[in-house]
Design a protein around this motif. Sequence first.
Motif, PDB file in Angstrom:
ATOM      1  N   SER A 199      -8.431 -17.442  -4.576  1.00  0.00           N
ATOM      2  CA  SER A 199      -7.938 -16.824  -3.355  1.00  0.00           C
ATOM      3  C   SER A 199      -6.499 -16.378  -3.479  1.00  0.00           C
ATOM      4  O   SER A 199      -6.032 -15.527  -2.741  1.00  0.00           O
ATOM      5  N   GLY A 200      -5.736 -16.945  -4.406  1.00  0.00           N
ATOM      6  CA  GLY A 200      -4.340 -16.584  -4.543  1.00  0.00           C
ATOM      7  C   GLY A 200      -4.091 -15.476  -5.546  1.00  0.00           C
ATOM      8  O   GLY A 200      -2.933 -15.149  -5.819  1.00  0.00           O
ATOM      9  N   ARG A 201      -5.121 -14.910  -6.127  1.00  0.00           N
ATOM     10  CA  ARG A 201      -4.933 -13.863  -7.129  1.00  0.00           C
ATOM     11  C   ARG A 201      -4.458 -12.573  -6.462  1.00  0.00           C
ATOM     12  O   ARG A 201      -4.805 -12.276  -5.317  1.00  0.00           O
ATOM     13  N   PRO A 202      -3.650 -11.765  -7.169  1.00  0.00           N
ATOM     14  CA  PRO A 202      -3.166 -10.500  -6.588  1.00  0.00           C
ATOM     15  C   PRO A 202      -4.325  -9.550  -6.292  1.00  0.00           C
ATOM     16  O   PRO A 202      -5.355  -9.561  -6.968  1.00  0.00           O
ATOM     17  N   GLU A 203      -4.134  -8.744  -5.278  1.00  0.00           N
ATOM     18  CA  GLU A 203      -5.127  -7.756  -4.893  1.00  0.00           C
ATOM     19  C   GLU A 203      -4.569  -6.356  -5.133  1.00  0.00           C
ATOM     20  O   GLU A 203      -3.354  -6.146  -5.090  1.00  0.00           O
ATOM     21  N   PRO A 204      -5.431  -5.360  -5.365  1.00  0.00           N
ATOM     22  CA  PRO A 204      -4.949  -3.992  -5.561  1.00  0.00           C
ATOM     23  C   PRO A 204      -4.192  -3.487  -4.333  1.00  0.00           C
ATOM     24  O   PRO A 204      -4.628  -3.685  -3.198  1.00  0.00           O
ATOM     25  N   LEU A 205      -3.064  -2.848  -4.564  1.00  0.00           N
ATOM     26  CA  LEU A 205      -2.263  -2.281  -3.485  1.00  0.00           C
ATOM     27  C   LEU A 205      -2.682  -0.832  -3.236  1.00  0.00           C
ATOM     28  O   LEU A 205      -3.052  -0.111  -4.162  1.00  0.00           O
ATOM     29  N   ALA A 206      -2.625  -0.447  -1.984  1.00  0.00           N
ATOM     30  CA  ALA A 206      -2.943   0.935  -1.633  1.00  0.00           C
ATOM     31  C   ALA A 206      -1.847   1.866  -2.146  1.00  0.00           C
ATOM     32  O   ALA A 206      -0.658   1.574  -2.026  1.00  0.00           O
ATOM     33  N   ILE A 207      -2.261   2.982  -2.719  1.00  0.00           N
ATOM     34  CA  ILE A 207      -1.328   3.976  -3.242  1.00  0.00           C
ATOM     35  C   ILE A 207      -1.254   5.125  -2.244  1.00  0.00           C
ATOM     36  O   ILE A 207      -2.267   5.739  -1.905  1.00  0.00           O
ATOM     37  N   LEU A 208      -0.052   5.396  -1.739  1.00  0.00           N
ATOM     38  CA  LEU A 208       0.112   6.474  -0.774  1.00  0.00           C
ATOM     39  C   LEU A 208       0.021   7.839  -1.428  1.00  0.00           C
ATOM     40  O   LEU A 208      -0.626   8.753  -0.901  1.00  0.00           O
TER      41      LEU A 208
ATOM     42  N   LEU B 113       3.970   3.401  -3.514  1.00  0.00           N
ATOM     43  CA  LEU B 113       3.202   2.290  -2.940  1.00  0.00           C
ATOM     44  C   LEU B 113       3.477   2.084  -1.463  1.00  0.00           C
ATOM     45  O   LEU B 113       2.778   1.304  -0.812  1.00  0.00           O
ATOM     46  N   GLY B 114       4.478   2.754  -0.918  1.00  0.00           N
ATOM     47  CA  GLY B 114       4.850   2.512   0.468  1.00  0.00           C
ATOM     48  C   GLY B 114       5.862   1.386   0.560  1.00  0.00           C
ATOM     49  O   GLY B 114       6.061   0.601  -0.376  1.00  0.00           O
ATOM     50  N   PRO B 115       6.532   1.245   1.694  1.00  0.00           N
ATOM     51  CA  PRO B 115       7.569   0.217   1.841  1.00  0.00           C
ATOM     52  C   PRO B 115       6.984  -1.187   1.913  1.00  0.00           C
ATOM     53  O   PRO B 115       5.795  -1.384   2.204  1.00  0.00           O
ATOM     54  N   ASN B 116       7.850  -2.166   1.642  1.00  0.00           N
ATOM     55  CA  ASN B 116       7.515  -3.592   1.779  1.00  0.00           C
ATOM     56  C   ASN B 116       6.344  -4.007   0.896  1.00  0.00           C
ATOM     57  O   ASN B 116       5.496  -4.808   1.304  1.00  0.00           O
TER      58      ASN B 116
END
Length: 682
Positions: free
Chosen positions: A536-545, A598-601
């Motif tokens: 559950s703590g593994r990184p997830e893909p981030l949305a690319i703007l 990737l967008g802010p934050n």
Amino acid sequence: MKGVGPGTVLGGRYTANRRVAQERGTERWLADDTTLGRRVSVLVVAADDHRAAAFLDAARRAGSVTHPVLLRVLDVGRDDEVAWLVEEELPDARTLAELVADGGVPGDEVRRITGEVAAALESARGRGMHHLDLTPDDVLRTSDGEVRLRGLEVAAVRAGEDGLEPDDAARRDAVGVVALAYAGLTGLWPLGAGAAGLSAAPRVPGGVAAPSEIAAGVPRDLDAICRLTLSDDQGPTSPGDYATQVAPWPSRQVVGRPVQPVRPVLAPEPTGPEPVDTDDEVDDGTPLPADDVRRDDDTARLPVVPAAAGAAAAAVAGGLPDDDTPTREHPAVTPAAEAGDTEPADEPADELDAAPEDDTEVTRVVERPTPPAWATDETPTSDATDVAPVPSDDERPDDPDGPDDPDAPARASASGAAVTAAMASVGTSVSSFARRAVDKVTELSPDTRRDTDDEDDLLAPLVPAEPLTRDQSKLAIGIIITFLVVALVIGIAGIRRIGANTDLGLDGPIATSPTGGASRSPSASASTDEGDTEDSGRPEPLAILKVQAYDPEGDGAENDNLTPKTYDGDTSTGWNSENYRTDAFGGLKKGLGLVVDLGPNKKPQNVELVIPESVDFEVWVGPDASLDGATKIGEKTNAKGTLEFPVPEKVNGQYIVVWYTGLHPDADGKRRAWLDEVVVTG
């Protein structure tokens, strides 16, 4: 134009293919850049034209301004017959005129487009440059929603408007941006004759009709700016002033309901014999005009208040209702009113519509148009014809063919008068609401109020409630107490579950560290509930703007239309750069790249790249869409395949820059930079 045709090569490099526009002594051609293998747009003017020298000078000045909204000037040149300007070509872009013609543009999208244009013009104004001839054909929107503006400095020379004082030039561009907003809201052009295929806006004393008088759904502030600027000679004095007044605008393309023009609603012409009305007769016996709606060239395109229902009902009743005062856009005047024989509208309906003394039957037909879709919130929900009161069983005759009742004619007359009065009342309400909706802004807002006098008749008097009995009071108190107890139990249970699914390492026994501090045991912190997963703590893909080409040492473009394929989830498609003659980019530059937004934050933890052909590249992470201030997290030489680059804990940034430093020939001998897919996890 002499010297330019299909197949003509300009500057030994640009092959003209097709002419797409011809205006004011210039021509725009689509051409192929045979050196870099790309499509470009070329604007040409005859070399012997008196504007040719100023045209080239303006093009060079415009090319020195860098702004994401301004269309890039790629090259400028001249030969014996023509002078030419080369700009980037956006194959899927559409002009503002095309957007307006194809269904309209939402109000907030008009705000965004004109705000971006104003910001770009203000940036150019800081360097002493202006446009001075803005038209809807100069503003483009790409398939990704990006706004582009062309014609800086060059349009002024082409129109012969160059040479203005700085303040006058700033005001000219500000008025031009307001005109673009007007065109986007109404589909009409307010400055002189039509432009870019748009019809001219209707003229009124002092200027043009306001957008809210032509279309529904116009934002209030844009409507006010158009009124002040185009009719009152006020409004913004510079593009930056306009941008400040309309800010903030959306950062991305707005997709929604477009602003819709209001179609004129004309009173229907009579199709049958004219109804007989004993109260409305013309003394001189002249026939009544067939069309009682006054129109002229200046008001033909203005919105017509849909008051035909009120006017028709008033004509039957013998006059206009009190609140149907004729307006300039739609003088709702009946023929009898024009003749001067209109009776006062406040007389009782039974007196105005009294039945004839003889037995002649009088048929009165009242037509009410269906109200527009945007007015249905307050439009009475009745059918096209009002229903007369139905007599009771005691009043109905036994003989359906006609009762022998001496009171029947009187009752029929009273029923007809009641129906006519009801129709006149409904027509008055519809016309009054329509006029208020058109004169103001059709958008619902907190300051939109109904007339207090109209609501007085709709509100029923308040009747004091009877006090509760003792048993009813006990029941009410019991219900309240039960509700409070249930809410308290739910609240306590919710508070106890706060943090239940977090893994903070606080569930195990406390152990003492060598330094004397207390800590939880590792086994306790690793324990999970039965329904939790181990990863559950593994990184997830981030949305690319967005992914865009990065070519700071070149022309700024590297097959930008292919960049969306790098994050579409399909590794069989991707992006590649233009072809170069050597591994070192033909000596034209030191490198090129792609910027992943990737967008802010967002905190990237790992970057995965799928590269189909061998290249030399570096991966950077930074706060800006460039290498300035970025941190290099890895590099590869002559590498291809699926490659991963972990991001150090201390490195953070919104942008991932893939910077290509060297090329290698592929199976076809082409030297390009490649990227099929990028996945960023965090």
